[in-house]
Scaffold this motif. Structure first.
Motif, PDB file in Angstrom:
ATOM      1  N   ARG A  58       0.872  -1.169   0.000  1.00  0.00           N
ATOM      2  CA  ARG A  58       0.000   0.000   0.000  1.00  0.00           C
ATOM      3  C   ARG A  58       0.897   1.203   0.000  1.00  0.00           C
ATOM      4  NH1 ARG A  58      -3.779   2.894  -1.305  1.00  0.00           N
ATOM      5  NH2 ARG A  58      -5.177   3.802   0.194  1.00  0.00           N
ATOM      6  N   ASP A  62     -12.393   1.352  -6.326  1.00  0.00           N
ATOM      7  CA  ASP A  62     -11.702   0.337  -5.558  1.00  0.00           C
ATOM      8  C   ASP A  62     -10.685  -0.295  -6.501  1.00  0.00           C
ATOM      9  OD1 ASP A  62     -11.501  -0.506  -2.995  1.00  0.00           O
ATOM     10  OD2 ASP A  62     -13.331  -1.682  -2.998  1.00  0.00           O
ATOM     11  N   LYS A 115      -9.681  -8.069   0.269  1.00  0.00           N
ATOM     12  CA  LYS A 115     -10.812  -7.881  -0.648  1.00  0.00           C
ATOM     13  C   LYS A 115     -10.705  -8.858  -1.808  1.00  0.00           C
ATOM     14  CE  LYS A 115     -11.173  -2.998   0.346  1.00  0.00           C
ATOM     15  NZ  LYS A 115     -11.222  -1.658  -0.215  1.00  0.00           N
ATOM     16  N   ALA A 168      -6.616  -1.415  -7.614  1.00  0.00           N
ATOM     17  CA  ALA A 168      -5.248  -1.806  -7.310  1.00  0.00           C
ATOM     18  C   ALA A 168      -4.534  -1.934  -8.649  1.00  0.00           C
ATOM     19  CB  ALA A 168      -5.207  -3.127  -6.558  1.00  0.00           C
ATOM     20  N   HIS A 224      -3.350  -9.313   0.955  1.00  0.00           N
ATOM     21  CA  HIS A 224      -2.893  -8.021   1.483  1.00  0.00           C
ATOM     22  C   HIS A 224      -4.049  -7.076   1.775  1.00  0.00           C
ATOM     23  CE1 HIS A 224      -0.232  -4.597   2.083  1.00  0.00           C
ATOM     24  NE2 HIS A 224      -1.002  -3.919   1.243  1.00  0.00           N
ATOM     25  N   THR A 225      -5.031  -7.023   0.875  1.00  0.00           N
ATOM     26  CA  THR A 225      -6.129  -6.063   1.008  1.00  0.00           C
ATOM     27  C   THR A 225      -7.326  -6.629   1.763  1.00  0.00           C
ATOM     28  OG1 THR A 225      -7.174  -6.710  -1.077  1.00  0.00           O
ATOM     29  CG2 THR A 225      -5.516  -4.913  -1.150  1.00  0.00           C
ATOM     30  N   THR A 248      -2.926   0.503  -4.023  1.00  0.00           N
ATOM     31  CA  THR A 248      -2.089  -0.661  -3.759  1.00  0.00           C
ATOM     32  C   THR A 248      -1.469  -1.138  -5.064  1.00  0.00           C
ATOM     33  OG1 THR A 248      -3.476  -1.303  -1.903  1.00  0.00           O
ATOM     34  CG2 THR A 248      -2.096  -3.024  -2.870  1.00  0.00           C
ATOM     35  N   ARG A 278      -9.845   5.567  -3.069  1.00  0.00           N
ATOM     36  CA  ARG A 278     -10.206   4.170  -2.822  1.00  0.00           C
ATOM     37  C   ARG A 278     -11.523   4.082  -2.082  1.00  0.00           C
ATOM     38  NH1 ARG A 278      -6.297  -0.027  -2.632  1.00  0.00           N
ATOM     39  NH2 ARG A 278      -7.646  -0.799  -1.003  1.00  0.00           N
TER      40      ARG A 278
END
Length: 154
Positions: free
Chosen positions: A6, A58, A122, A60, A119-120, A92, A18
């Protein structure tokens, strides 16, 4: 090994903000013009949907690079460019090193996506590409990464 990080925060200069929940859109970023235009399009779409000037995406970023030279293919830029872009956008970034032919490209991508999800916290909702107007590239990605491959919406 693929790792996700991040950023420590961008400067708030036009990058997408985000969202706090839901699934991620993962942009395959080559650090080039098409990737930039795709980020801009995602931010504008989010702004239109939300009817406000502070878009929420949202998002990455996933970047593949040669493990020995740390160079991103096609743009011939160093992976540090992608790191700076992600920091500026406050998103991210997952970097996926490619080690020649020792492992299939799709296996490396799958590993990177798993690292991103871990990591997220999600799930991945869709994979986003800025170059899908190129039919041969689109066809390959649909076959390998789309519904018949990894099961993601492109």
């Amino acid at each position: 090994e693929a790792t996700a990080e991040r950023s420590n925060g961008g400067d708030g200069d036009g990058g997408p903000k985000r969202a706090s929940g839901g699934s991620l859109k993962v942009l395959f970023n080559s650090t080039g013009k098409d990737s930039f235009l795709t980020i801009r399009s995602l931010a504008r779409s989010a702004a239109a949907a939300a009817s406000h000037a502070s878009p929420t995406v949202d998002l990455a970023i996933l970047t593949t690079f040669d493990a020995s030279t740390r160079t991103i293919a096609h743009q011939e830029t160093h992976v540090d460019v992608a790191v700076r872009q992600a920091a500026h956008l406050d998103v991210t970034l997952v970097g996926v090193p490619l080690h020649g032919r020792s492992e299939k490209y799709t296996d490396r991508i799958a590993r990177g996506l798993r690292a991103l999800t871990a990591h997220t916290g999600k799930p991945i909702g869709s994979l986003v590409f800025g170059d899908l107007h190129l039919e041969h590239i689109r066809g390959w990605r649909e076959d390998q990464l789309g519904l018949t491959g990894m099961g993601f919406t492109l």
